[in-house]
Design a protein around this motif. Structure first.
Motif: not given
Length: 449
Positions: A64-68
């Motif tokens: 989630t954090w890398p995608t955002e």
């Protein structure tokens, strides 16, 4: 993608920037990840931080954090490194030159123990409530480094899922004991009174009269709380039950275990030592299979599998997300429905969101926080239920959240006359604690009201 924040998102971003210690209680779907990353971006621009550590559940840290970070144009200048995987992979990720380092919470004790010095002047705890246990290794590890952290942010939608006692450890990390005290015993003695107890032992505590307002008053200056319904217009959500019934023979197996707390099944002795264990065994039987003491699986019925197959057929090609609790549930579902995929890897999540998986399985403990699955579908089936109100609501919010374009349908396959009904009744109450769920099930087992 260009970021056009809502007013509440701007307000939350500014709150992080203006407070060295902050807690954001943001309900599902409000965009806590991009809010926090935007604040970090601004703090870097102002030279207010030098290196940031984000601690999150494994899949959220990895996916989630890398995608955002990749998604939004205004975050493009932030270099990040994901510190997960084998020891060698984690060490390489830490050695990388980055602004933000993202680690799963299970590896936080390893990080503290093995890192010389402490280079992170800002720490973000994504799912702050997972630090509610002051005896846990992750709590003790971060507490040991807290004096070296200049800025700290705690993010959660459910800060006290099992009661106000949960708040102490979380705020002890955030403000080093300034507001709720440095010791759990002092906090407990000041704001709580014994609840369940015998002559020699206290089993649980409850807030004394007026304690809730006092506690919220103490933490209010560093805490921002927002509810989804106040800020977002989400598509409607419907919740339904799909009832199934066991045969007389299958019901006999269930009732024997419920009555005697022990039974023989396919040559195996199944026993339950207490009400909590018994209720877990009965939930397994309601779903169609049960573990033996040797962790073998004995199958009893396929009633829920038949119902699930019907629901998938009724979906007429629309993707279906299926929540399960026991591993044997997933195994039996994938055996019956070969196209089903248990969502575990980053590529699985991506394939679901791109519409390439017709039937996806998800475990609430791994999908409860942070995963964005709303792009992949709007139909969720609960094959077997969880005890945790927090995980139940968070899993539902994987589909019913910002970005969802379709009305969401949440279907529960429920075996009539079983613990399924008691647990779902308690979950439907929305604000019960886990203790309340267990009490509801105990009443079902003993025939109480």
């Amino acid at each position: 993608m260009k970021y056009s924040p809502h007013d509440y998102q701007r307000q939350a971003t500014q709150f992080i920037e203006q407070n060295d210690e902050s807690a954001l209680f943001l309900e599902m779907g409000l965009g806590k990840t991009v809010i926090t990353l935007t604040a970090i971006r601004n703090l870097f621009d102002d030279f207010a931080v030098d290196r940031v550590l984000i601690v999150a559940p494994l899949r959220v840290a990895r996916d989630t954090w890398p995608t955002e970070l990749r998604k939004w144009d205004h975050l493009a200048g932030l270099a990040y490194s994901v510190v997960v995987g084998s020891r060698a992979e984690r060490e390489a990720a830490l050695a990388a030159d980055a602004d933000i380092y993202i680690i799963n919470r299970e590896n936080l004790p390893w990080l503290v123990q093995n890192m010389r010095g402490w280079p992170f002047d800002m720490v973000v705890l994504d799912e702050l409530s997972s630090f509610k246990n002051h005896k846990a290794k992750r709590f003790r590890a971060l507490k040991a480094r807290r004096k070296n952290i200049r800025r700290i942010v705690g993010l959660t939608g459910t800060p006290a899922p099992n009661g106000l006692l949960d708040l102490w450890a979380q705020y002890r990390l955030l403000d080093q004991g300034e507001r709720l005290g440095r010791f759990i015993t002092h906090y407990r003695d000041q704001y709580f009174i014994p609840d369940q107890r015998n002559q020699h032992q206290i089993f649980s505590w409850k807030p004394r009269e007026g304690a809730e307002d006092e506690i919220y008053g103490l933490i209010g200056d560093m805490t921002m709380s927002m509810k989804t319904v106040d800020h977002l217009q989400l598509p409607p959500v419907t919740s339904t039950r799909v009832m199934v019934s066991m045969s007389a023979a299958e019901r006999g197996v269930y009732e024997q275990l419920k009555r005697d707390m022990v039974m023989r099944l396919d040559g195996e002795v199944i026993d339950a030592s207490n009400a909590a264990t018994l209720s877990g065994k009965l939930l397994q039987l309601a779903s169609g299979a049960i573990y033996t003491p040797d962790h073998d699986v004995v199958r009893v019925h396929d009633r829920k599998l038949d119902a699930l197959e019907d629901l998938i057929e009724q979906a007429n090609g629309q993707p279906v997300l299926v929540a399960y609790w026991y591993k044997h549930d997933a195994e039996r579902i994938m055996e019956r429905i070969p196209s089903a995929v248990d969502l575990k890897t980053s590529s699985d999540m991506k394939a679901w969101n791109e519409g390439r998986i017709p039937v996806a399985l998800i475990h609430p403990a791994s999908a409860g926080h942070g995963l964005n699955l709303q792009a992949g579908g709007h139909l969720l089936v609960w094959f077997s239920l969880t005890w945790s109100l927090e995980l139940y609501e968070q899993t539902n919010a994987r589909l019913h959240r910002q970005g969802q374009q379709m009305p969401v349908s949440i279907m529960h396959i429920v075996t009539a006359g079983t613990v399924d009904e008691a647990v779902l009744r308690a979950l439907d109450g929305k604000h019960v604690t886990q203790d309340g769920l267990i009490e509801a099930v105990k009443a079902e087992l003993t025939g109480g009201d």
